[in-house]
Write a protein that holds these residues in place. Structure first.
Motif, PDB file in Angstrom:
ATOM      1  N   ALA A   1      36.685  -0.413  11.613  1.00  0.00           N
ATOM      2  CA  ALA A   1      35.769  -1.547  11.725  1.00  0.00           C
ATOM      3  C   ALA A   1      34.510  -1.131  12.474  1.00  0.00           C
ATOM      4  O   ALA A   1      34.469  -0.081  13.130  1.00  0.00           O
ATOM      5  CB  ALA A   1      36.449  -2.716  12.443  1.00  0.00           C
TER       6      ALA A   1
ATOM      7  N   ILE B   1      31.233  -2.956  14.907  1.00  0.00           N
ATOM      8  CA  ILE B   1      30.583  -4.096  15.545  1.00  0.00           C
ATOM      9  C   ILE B   1      29.108  -3.998  15.189  1.00  0.00           C
ATOM     10  O   ILE B   1      28.387  -3.128  15.700  1.00  0.00           O
ATOM     11  CB  ILE B   1      30.771  -4.092  17.076  1.00  0.00           C
ATOM     12  CG1 ILE B   1      32.258  -3.984  17.446  1.00  0.00           C
ATOM     13  CG2 ILE B   1      30.130  -5.338  17.683  1.00  0.00           C
ATOM     14  CD1 ILE B   1      33.104  -5.133  16.974  1.00  0.00           C
TER      15      ILE B   1
ATOM     16  N   LYS C   1      32.173  -6.504  11.694  1.00  0.00           N
ATOM     17  CA  LYS C   1      32.321  -7.605  12.646  1.00  0.00           C
ATOM     18  C   LYS C   1      30.929  -7.946  13.189  1.00  0.00           C
ATOM     19  O   LYS C   1      30.356  -7.188  13.974  1.00  0.00           O
ATOM     20  CB  LYS C   1      33.237  -7.199  13.803  1.00  0.00           C
ATOM     21  CG  LYS C   1      34.579  -6.604  13.363  1.00  0.00           C
ATOM     22  CD  LYS C   1      35.461  -7.616  12.686  1.00  0.00           C
ATOM     23  CE  LYS C   1      36.843  -7.048  12.380  1.00  0.00           C
ATOM     24  NZ  LYS C   1      37.719  -8.038  11.730  1.00  0.00           N
TER      25      LYS C   1
ATOM     26  N   THR D   1      31.519 -12.260  16.133  1.00  0.00           N
ATOM     27  CA  THR D   1      32.349 -11.528  17.087  1.00  0.00           C
ATOM     28  C   THR D   1      31.769 -11.568  18.497  1.00  0.00           C
ATOM     29  O   THR D   1      32.505 -11.596  19.479  1.00  0.00           O
ATOM     30  CB  THR D   1      32.498 -10.068  16.627  1.00  0.00           C
ATOM     31  OG1 THR D   1      33.146 -10.057  15.351  1.00  0.00           O
ATOM     32  CG2 THR D   1      33.314  -9.248  17.609  1.00  0.00           C
TER      33      THR D   1
ATOM     34  N   TYR E   1      36.826  -7.046  22.242  1.00  0.00           N
ATOM     35  CA  TYR E   1      36.276  -7.955  21.229  1.00  0.00           C
ATOM     36  C   TYR E   1      37.330  -8.878  20.610  1.00  0.00           C
ATOM     37  O   TYR E   1      36.991  -9.663  19.719  1.00  0.00           O
ATOM     38  CB  TYR E   1      35.566  -7.146  20.139  1.00  0.00           C
ATOM     39  CG  TYR E   1      34.210  -6.645  20.589  1.00  0.00           C
ATOM     40  CD1 TYR E   1      33.150  -7.539  20.750  1.00  0.00           C
ATOM     41  CD2 TYR E   1      33.976  -5.316  20.869  1.00  0.00           C
ATOM     42  CE1 TYR E   1      31.903  -7.106  21.184  1.00  0.00           C
ATOM     43  CE2 TYR E   1      32.745  -4.859  21.298  1.00  0.00           C
ATOM     44  CZ  TYR E   1      31.711  -5.769  21.453  1.00  0.00           C
ATOM     45  OH  TYR E   1      30.476  -5.333  21.886  1.00  0.00           O
TER      46      TYR E   1
ATOM     47  N   LEU F   1      39.718  -8.338  18.541  1.00  0.00           N
ATOM     48  CA  LEU F   1      39.658  -8.123  17.099  1.00  0.00           C
ATOM     49  C   LEU F   1      41.019  -8.317  16.455  1.00  0.00           C
ATOM     50  O   LEU F   1      42.049  -7.960  17.021  1.00  0.00           O
ATOM     51  CB  LEU F   1      39.167  -6.703  16.795  1.00  0.00           C
ATOM     52  CG  LEU F   1      37.755  -6.356  17.301  1.00  0.00           C
ATOM     53  CD1 LEU F   1      37.429  -4.928  16.964  1.00  0.00           C
ATOM     54  CD2 LEU F   1      36.709  -7.311  16.723  1.00  0.00           C
TER      55      LEU F   1
END
Length: 261
Positions: free
Chosen positions: A30, A32, A56, A88, A257, A259
């Motif tokens: 992923a 950010i 995100k 996020t 975060y 996640l």
């Protein structure tokens, strides 16, 4: 791994598919993706919609640009609030250290008050939405930002690509704020010294792409997979095996975060 800070909206459209479609093969789970302003936030949102779960999004106003008008700021704050459920974090936000330094070097006056007021409003929004913040705050600016974080009771603060004096570092550690290291940890002594000092449980890896790097990365397009090399360099400073270094930084990012991967 996870790239904890990248400007996907700053890459050319034609480059994004090759950058994002092969992430699983690059062992990147992923990203950010931070934003610069309202237009940038909208583009980040569109990219995230095309790559659900992988990108995100974070929405904000980067301080190293001209201040928004009151109308522009109101539109941004309203838009962020409308899309908070898919967001996020609030970011990238902070104070304009580099723009100010360049202006002062040219002999121009610089008023920090409106930039501090802007950041204060963005932090107030993040606190109200209960979102973490992604911060552009280095050197003496970081102390001011710490004051504002205290004012708003924000504890989930990520100072990306941080540099700063020892007193500020100590304060950030006491507050439990996170920082992240870019690929320049391979060749910048100042960054390596900070990496040795900062608690491993408060560290993440980032690229800040498309920002270009030097050393072994000279001439290469900045790719999220470069966090693997940053992680290996960080781990070596702590005596960690590469796999352990990657696991620690990834777990820190997931935790900070919140996640769901």
């Amino acid at each position: 791994m996870i790239d904890a800070h990248i400007h996907l909206d700053q890459y050319e459209d034609a480059l994004l598919p090759s950058l994002l479609q092969n992430l699983p093969e690059q062992q990147i789970e992923a990203l950010i993706a931070v934003s610069m302003n309202l237009t940038s936030s909208m583009r980040t949102r569109d990219i995230a919609a095309r790559y659900p779960g992988r990108v995100k999004p974070a929405y904000g106003f980067h301080p190293e640009q001209p201040l928004p008008s009151e109308e522009e700021l109101t539109a941004l704050l309203d838009w962020i609030e409308q899309h908070a459920g898919e967001m996020t974090a609030v970011g990238e936000i902070g104070l304009p250290y580099y723009s100010r330094a360049e202006a002062l070097e040219r002999g121009e006056a610089w008023d920090m008050a409106p930039y501090i007021a802007l950041l204060d409003k963005l932090l107030a929004l993040a606190a109200r939405l209960d979102k973490p913040v992604v911060l552009h705050a280095v050197y003496e600016d970081a102390w001011t930002v710490c004051d504002l974080l205290d004012k708003h009771g924000i504890t989930r603060a990520h100072f990306h690509w941080f540099k700063g004096p020892a007193a500020t570092v100590d304060r950030m550690i006491r507050r439990g704020y996170s920082i992240s290291f870019t690929p320049d940890i391979l060749y910048e002594q100042e960054i390596q010294e900070l990496a040795r000092r900062y608690p491993p449980e408060l560290v993440m890896a980032e690229t800040d792409g498309p920002w270009p790097f030097e050393g072994p990365f000279a001439g290469r397009v900045t790719h999220p997979a470069m966090v693997h090399e940053a992680a290996a360099a960080w781990g070596a400073l702590h005596g960690y095996a590469i796999d352990r270094a990657k696991a620690v930084l990834t777990a820190n990012t997931v935790r900070f975060y919140q996640l769901k991967l």
